[in-house]
Design a protein around this motif. Structure first.
Motif, PDB file in Angstrom:
ATOM      1  N   GLN A   1       4.285   8.820 -25.064  1.00 52.10           N
ATOM      2  CA  GLN A   1       5.526   9.237 -25.556  1.00 52.10           C
ATOM      3  C   GLN A   1       6.540   7.953 -24.989  1.00 52.10           C
TER       4      GLN A   1
ATOM      5  N   THR B   1       7.042   4.942 -27.228  1.00 51.57           N
ATOM      6  CA  THR B   1       8.096   5.068 -28.181  1.00 51.57           C
ATOM      7  C   THR B   1       9.626   5.799 -27.963  1.00 51.57           C
ATOM      8  N   HIS B   2       9.607   6.091 -26.733  1.00 50.73           N
ATOM      9  CA  HIS B   2      11.053   6.921 -26.212  1.00 50.73           C
ATOM     10  C   HIS B   2      11.437   6.154 -24.934  1.00 50.73           C
ATOM     11  N   ASP B   3      12.578   5.958 -24.467  1.00 50.08           N
ATOM     12  CA  ASP B   3      12.880   5.460 -23.233  1.00 50.08           C
ATOM     13  C   ASP B   3      12.835   6.431 -21.928  1.00 50.08           C
TER      14      ASP B   3
ATOM     15  N   VAL C   1      10.819  10.501 -21.102  1.00 47.30           N
ATOM     16  CA  VAL C   1      10.010  11.862 -21.415  1.00 47.30           C
ATOM     17  C   VAL C   1      10.267  12.943 -20.230  1.00 47.30           C
TER      18      VAL C   1
ATOM     19  N   SER D   1      16.556   7.443 -26.080  1.00 50.08           N
ATOM     20  CA  SER D   1      15.772   8.186 -26.791  1.00 50.08           C
ATOM     21  C   SER D   1      14.958   9.222 -25.685  1.00 50.08           C
TER      22      SER D   1
ATOM     23  N   SER E   1      11.882  12.368 -25.296  1.00 47.49           N
ATOM     24  CA  SER E   1      10.843  13.197 -25.806  1.00 47.49           C
ATOM     25  C   SER E   1      10.590  14.248 -24.903  1.00 47.49           C
TER      26      SER E   1
END
Length: 213
Positions: free
Chosen positions: A133, A136-138, A140, A186, A188
């Motif tokens: 994750q 695609t994300h900053d 988690v 971002s 997740s």
């Protein structure tokens, strides 16, 4: 001789405490006694390390143990001389996590995850998801059912995420999410897990340890 490790792009940090009776898992002492609570801390740490070692078989990572209590010699005598150890240092949990994240990035890591040992449901599959994750994300987060989180992972520094958090309360996750939203980070999420802090949580551990007494 203690191990020195080159930090890889994907780096994982385990936060734990040396299992000294009376100084660890103190909220469980009424149910387990001081020695029993310390033994639980020991077992949960060893359980978590096994999950990370399973992850290491399928995913290129480096990892380390950051500890409080005891000392380097006691940690190595307990868990072995082939692991990388660091003390967590001074300050509240946010300061200690922030320091470990910063040192990891300074050493060349690009994706860094911190976990504790209180959520026995953490496994190699969840840790794999967490690193994936971060492609695609900053940020988690692994939500704990008590309102905290059992995992935080970042691919770049956002020190604000660790400031002004009421650590040890049911507000931790929500406060962190509010900061992330304000920073337009971002995020997740991983599956929620239960952690073992109070006597009523011991059933969670029993699900993962059939020989627990």
């Amino acid at each position: 001789m203690l191990k020195f490790l080159d930090i890889q792009q994907q780096h994982l940090i385990i936060f734990t405490r040396y299992p000294e009776p009376g100084k660890t898992k103190t909220r469980l002492i009424p149910a387990l006694g001081a020695v029993g609570a310390a033994n639980l801390q020991r077992q949960m740490t060893e359980h978590t390390i096994l999950q990370v070692q399973a992850l290491q078989k399928t995913t290129p990572i480096s990892w380390e143990v950051r500890f409080t209590g005891g000392n380097l010699q006691l940690m190595a005598d307990w868990l072995g001389y082939d692991l990388l150890y660091h003390t967590q240092g001074e300050g509240d949990l946010g300061s200690r996590m922030g320091r470990s994240l910063t040192e990891s990035w300074q050493s060349g890591a690009q994706k860094v995850i911190i976990i504790g040992v209180d959520c026995p449901g953490i496994n190699a599959h969840i840790l794999t998801q967490a690193f994936e994750q971060l492609h695609t994300h900053d940020l988690v987060l692994g939500p704990a059912i008590d309102g905290g989180y059992y995992l935080i992972g970042l691919c770049r520094p956002f020190p604000e995420l660790l400031f002004n958090i009421h650590w040890g309360t049911s507000q931790v996750l929500q406060q962190t999410m509010n900061i992330a939203e304000n920073l337009k980070i971002s995020v997740s999420f991983l599956p929620p897990l239960g952690d073992v802090d109070l006597p009523e949580d011991l059933a969670i551990w029993q699900q993962y340890s059939g020989n627990f007494k």
